[in-house]
Design a protein around this motif. Structure first.
Motif, PDB file in Angstrom:
ATOM      1  N   TYR A  29      -4.316  -6.596   4.276  1.00 28.93           N
ATOM      2  CA  TYR A  29      -5.209  -5.219   4.158  1.00 28.93           C
ATOM      3  C   TYR A  29      -5.896  -5.386   2.894  1.00 28.93           C
ATOM      4  O   TYR A  29      -5.348  -5.297   1.744  1.00 28.93           O
ATOM      5  CB  TYR A  29      -4.411  -4.127   4.249  1.00 28.93           C
ATOM      6  CG  TYR A  29      -3.995  -4.045   5.803  1.00 28.93           C
ATOM      7  CD1 TYR A  29      -4.897  -3.527   6.678  1.00 28.93           C
ATOM      8  CD2 TYR A  29      -2.813  -4.392   6.196  1.00 28.93           C
ATOM      9  CE1 TYR A  29      -4.325  -3.350   8.298  1.00 28.93           C
ATOM     10  CE2 TYR A  29      -2.425  -4.526   7.668  1.00 28.93           C
ATOM     11  CZ  TYR A  29      -3.133  -3.985   8.368  1.00 28.93           C
ATOM     12  OH  TYR A  29      -2.845  -3.716   9.833  1.00 28.93           O
ATOM     13  N   ARG A  62      -0.104  -0.204   6.436  1.00 26.44           N
ATOM     14  CA  ARG A  62      -0.868  -1.171   6.057  1.00 26.44           C
ATOM     15  C   ARG A  62       0.117  -2.211   5.543  1.00 26.44           C
ATOM     16  O   ARG A  62       0.425  -2.056   4.098  1.00 26.44           O
ATOM     17  CB  ARG A  62      -2.118  -0.619   5.218  1.00 26.44           C
ATOM     18  CG  ARG A  62      -2.902   0.311   5.588  1.00 26.44           C
ATOM     19  CD  ARG A  62      -3.982   0.959   4.616  1.00 26.44           C
ATOM     20  NE  ARG A  62      -4.945  -0.281   4.162  1.00 26.44           N
ATOM     21  CZ  ARG A  62      -6.039  -0.408   4.496  1.00 26.44           C
ATOM     22  NH1 ARG A  62      -6.575   0.575   5.656  1.00 26.44           N
ATOM     23  NH2 ARG A  62      -6.708  -1.237   4.223  1.00 26.44           N
ATOM     24  N   ASP A  65       0.894  -1.051  -0.021  1.00 24.94           N
ATOM     25  CA  ASP A  65      -0.035  -0.113   0.132  1.00 24.94           C
ATOM     26  C   ASP A  65       0.744   1.218   0.046  1.00 24.94           C
ATOM     27  O   ASP A  65       1.530   1.420   1.081  1.00 24.94           O
ATOM     28  CB  ASP A  65      -0.876   0.071   1.166  1.00 24.94           C
ATOM     29  CG  ASP A  65      -2.087   1.050   0.948  1.00 24.94           C
ATOM     30  OD1 ASP A  65      -1.940   2.099   0.608  1.00 24.94           O
ATOM     31  OD2 ASP A  65      -3.256   0.483   1.553  1.00 24.94           O
ATOM     32  N   ASP A  92      -0.830   4.461   2.410  1.00 22.08           N
ATOM     33  CA  ASP A  92      -0.832   4.122   3.831  1.00 22.08           C
ATOM     34  C   ASP A  92       0.296   3.178   4.162  1.00 22.08           C
ATOM     35  O   ASP A  92      -0.008   1.957   4.112  1.00 22.08           O
ATOM     36  CB  ASP A  92      -2.149   3.818   4.567  1.00 22.08           C
ATOM     37  CG  ASP A  92      -2.045   3.932   6.152  1.00 22.08           C
ATOM     38  OD1 ASP A  92      -1.154   3.829   6.789  1.00 22.08           O
ATOM     39  OD2 ASP A  92      -3.013   4.179   6.802  1.00 22.08           O
ATOM     40  N   SER A 110      -9.727   1.593   0.219  1.00 23.03           N
ATOM     41  CA  SER A 110      -9.482   0.441   1.399  1.00 23.03           C
ATOM     42  C   SER A 110     -10.550  -0.151   1.711  1.00 23.03           C
ATOM     43  O   SER A 110     -11.721   0.150   1.703  1.00 23.03           O
ATOM     44  CB  SER A 110      -8.483   0.897   2.336  1.00 23.03           C
ATOM     45  OG  SER A 110      -7.354   1.548   2.061  1.00 23.03           O
ATOM     46  N   GLU A 158     -13.266  -1.713   7.513  1.00 19.93           N
ATOM     47  CA  GLU A 158     -12.377  -0.394   7.198  1.00 19.93           C
ATOM     48  C   GLU A 158     -12.564   0.612   8.083  1.00 19.93           C
ATOM     49  O   GLU A 158     -11.731   1.315   8.721  1.00 19.93           O
ATOM     50  CB  GLU A 158     -12.639   0.101   5.761  1.00 19.93           C
ATOM     51  CG  GLU A 158     -11.832   1.329   5.331  1.00 19.93           C
ATOM     52  CD  GLU A 158     -10.237   1.009   5.360  1.00 19.93           C
ATOM     53  OE1 GLU A 158      -9.576   1.851   5.546  1.00 19.93           O
ATOM     54  OE2 GLU A 158      -9.932  -0.306   5.457  1.00 19.93           O
ATOM     55  N   PRO A 204      -4.295   0.889  11.686  1.00 23.60           N
ATOM     56  CA  PRO A 204      -4.016  -0.340  11.233  1.00 23.60           C
ATOM     57  C   PRO A 204      -2.760  -1.286  11.807  1.00 23.60           C
ATOM     58  O   PRO A 204      -3.135  -2.475  11.831  1.00 23.60           O
ATOM     59  CB  PRO A 204      -3.396   0.060   9.715  1.00 23.60           C
ATOM     60  CG  PRO A 204      -3.925   1.592   9.583  1.00 23.60           C
ATOM     61  CD  PRO A 204      -3.878   2.194  10.953  1.00 23.60           C
ATOM     62  N   ALA A 255      -9.565  -5.367   7.025  1.00 17.83           N
ATOM     63  CA  ALA A 255      -8.430  -6.303   7.078  1.00 17.83           C
ATOM     64  C   ALA A 255      -9.067  -7.622   7.106  1.00 17.83           C
ATOM     65  O   ALA A 255      -9.932  -7.884   7.914  1.00 17.83           O
ATOM     66  CB  ALA A 255      -7.455  -6.003   8.161  1.00 17.83           C
ATOM     67  N   ASN A 286       1.135  -6.076   4.828  1.00 17.00           N
ATOM     68  CA  ASN A 286       0.502  -7.549   4.764  1.00 17.00           C
ATOM     69  C   ASN A 286       1.531  -8.279   5.280  1.00 17.00           C
ATOM     70  O   ASN A 286       2.795  -8.536   5.067  1.00 17.00           O
ATOM     71  CB  ASN A 286       0.156  -7.614   3.240  1.00 17.00           C
ATOM     72  CG  ASN A 286      -1.073  -6.949   2.558  1.00 17.00           C
ATOM     73  OD1 ASN A 286      -1.957  -6.561   3.338  1.00 17.00           O
ATOM     74  ND2 ASN A 286      -1.076  -6.748   1.384  1.00 17.00           N
ATOM     75  N   SER A 334      -9.002   1.575   9.556  1.00 12.95           N
ATOM     76  CA  SER A 334      -8.399   2.817   9.253  1.00 12.95           C
ATOM     77  C   SER A 334      -7.829   3.821  10.303  1.00 12.95           C
ATOM     78  O   SER A 334      -6.808   4.602  10.081  1.00 12.95           O
ATOM     79  CB  SER A 334      -9.455   3.859   8.553  1.00 12.95           C
ATOM     80  OG  SER A 334     -10.405   4.050   9.159  1.00 12.95           O
TER      81      SER A 334
END
Length: 461
Positions: free
Chosen positions: A351, A319, A313, A316, A358, A394, A401, A361, A321, A398
């Motif tokens: 995410y 975020r 991402d 942001d 977005s 989300e 995260p 998650a 993974n 948000s």
């Protein structure tokens, strides 16, 4: 009476000189076209010119001009100097041979050819007793396995081992690997090389036509550490790296405390706190193996306490993974990520998002997780065995995260940078012939003067 005393004094002086050294220790002038004798500073001096041939123990010396100092058992050798010992030949434009210490010294260029090995330098010393050569300044040594360039080399003729110091570059004859370091020990009969002092291995993928001496390496992988060991033979080639290991390639970066590069079998093994970066993914584990096929990475596997973090991402950076498990595999095809897999007690955090927004998650636990990629993006995710999952919308994700990170979360901020190969600056790789040609006018003038002295002396007679 005075004349008789003078003759007696000179006779006693010469007898004393001759008794200083036994017959097998003396320099023996076997041949010269011309001879001039004189007394200087209370020491007998003999000057020879033309096809001079000298013998000492098992040493044979040839040159154009020689000045012998009998009281010192020493000779200055000028022009086309050649020294033979067994199969070794030392050549230089000018040299000094001290029979009292068995040491030959050359300060205007020197070369040794010894079987399949050649040493060249600006200056050097060679002991005919210990068979040790100390060469300095633009040193170059070559044998059947490697070329070595450095500021200084100590070479042992007896076992062919060489210790090189200062700006050392080792270029293998049958490999695309170059080693550099502050000091290198080369043991050719053992197929072993040890490098210390900021050593770096450069694996060359592309070499510009202008060659490595012009800093023309491209697509090069570098491996640096504090201690490097190389083992190279006909059917094996691998390297061991210890302490502060850093690896930087085209798409891969890694660091650890210990590593092995098995070039022959196509793998790099990382141990002791390894971290591997591939594109935007970081991979951790107790140990990691990088598999190489056809000069390209095709798989990376981390074992025990494995963890992978991907910053996909760009909006942001929080975020991230994540996948954790006993084993994590990354599949690569043509330098592109094609698959991800986690095996054993696997946990994942992903995410979710569409093209513009977005979308929360997703956390899951399973025995196995497999992710396939297309165009650099996940196309399919499969969870197998004891799957347990939870989705976080989300609107709550948000805000923070990072609160949903896996318990095994790890991230490494410092990513090693590529080491730059500075090239082979040693002039001997460019022009080796200049060594055998006396370049100084001083040597030539002295040669001409001595020849004139010989001619004058013969005319007087």
């Amino acid at each position: 009476m005075k004349k008789r005393f003078s003759i007696l004094f000179v006779s006693c002086f010469l007898l004393t000189i001759n008794n200083l050294y036994s017959s097998d220790e003396k320099l023996v002038i076997e041949w010269a076209d011309s001879l001039v004798g004189s007394m200087a500073s209370n020491a007998q001096v003999q000057r020879y010119a033309g096809n001079v041939r000298i013998k000492h123990k098992d040493i044979k010396i040839f040159c154009d001009i020689a000045t012998e100092y009998l009281s010192q058992n020493r000779a200055e050798l000028i022009s086309n100097v050649k020294m033979h010992q067994d199969n070794m030949v030392l050549t230089a434009p000018r040299a000094d041979y001290d029979a009292a210490t068995d040491i030959a010294t050359a300060n205007n260029g020197v070369k040794i050819v010894d079987g399949g090995r050649t040493l060249i330098a600006d200056r050097g010393k060679y002991s005919t007793e210990t068979l040790i050569a100390d060469f300095f300044g633009d040193v170059y040594i070559t044998d059947d396995s490697a070329d070595i360039f450095s500021d200084k080399i100590r070479h042992f003729r007896e076992n062919q081992n060489s210790f090189a110091y200062g700006n050392v570059v080792v270029k293998g004859k049958f490999t695309d690997v170059i080693l550099t370091g502050d000091s290198v020990e080369h043991y050719p009969t053992m197929n072993y090389t040890l490098a210390r002092g900021n050593p770096v291995l450069f694996k060359i993928d592309t070499l510009d036509e202008s060659g490595p001496e012009n800093n023309a390496l491209k697509d090069t992988m570098s491996i640096s550490c504090l201690k490097m060991e190389a083992f190279r033979g006909i059917d094996f080639e691998y390297y061991e790296f210890t302490d502060s290991v850093e690896i930087v390639g085209k798409n891969i970066t890694a660091k650890c405390s210990q590593a092995v590069y098995d070039k022959y079998n196509g793998m790099i093994i990382l141990k002791k706190f390894p971290v591997v970066w591939y594109d935007s993914t970081q991979l951790f584990g107790d140990s990691t193996v990088v598999l190489i096929e056809d000069e390209k990475i095709n798989k990376i596997v981390s074992f025990n306490n494995a963890f992978a973090a991907s910053k996909d991402d760009t909006i942001d950076i929080r975020r991230i993974n994540q996948i954790a498990g006993d084993i994590i595999e990354i599949d690569i095809d043509n330098n592109k990520l094609t698959g991800f897999a986690g095996y054993g007690n696997t946990k994942s955090l992903y995410y979710m998002s569409d093209e513009e927004t977005s979308d929360g998650a997703d956390q899951k636990v399973a025995d196995t997780i497999k992710i396939s990629f297309g165009g650099g993006q996940p196309e399919e995710i499969i969870w197998l065995g004891g799957v347990v999952g939870k989705y976080y919308p989300e609107n709550i994700v948000s805000k923070s995260p990072e609160e949903y990170y896996l318990p095994d979360f790890r991230i490494e901020k410092f990513r090693p940078s590529r080491k730059i190969f500075k090239g082979i600056k040693n002039k001997r790789i460019i022009n080796e012939k200049e060594l055998l040609t006396p370049k100084t006018e001083k040597i030539e003038k002295k040669s001409q003067k001595l020849k004139k002295d010989v001619e004058i002396d013969e005319n007087i007679k």
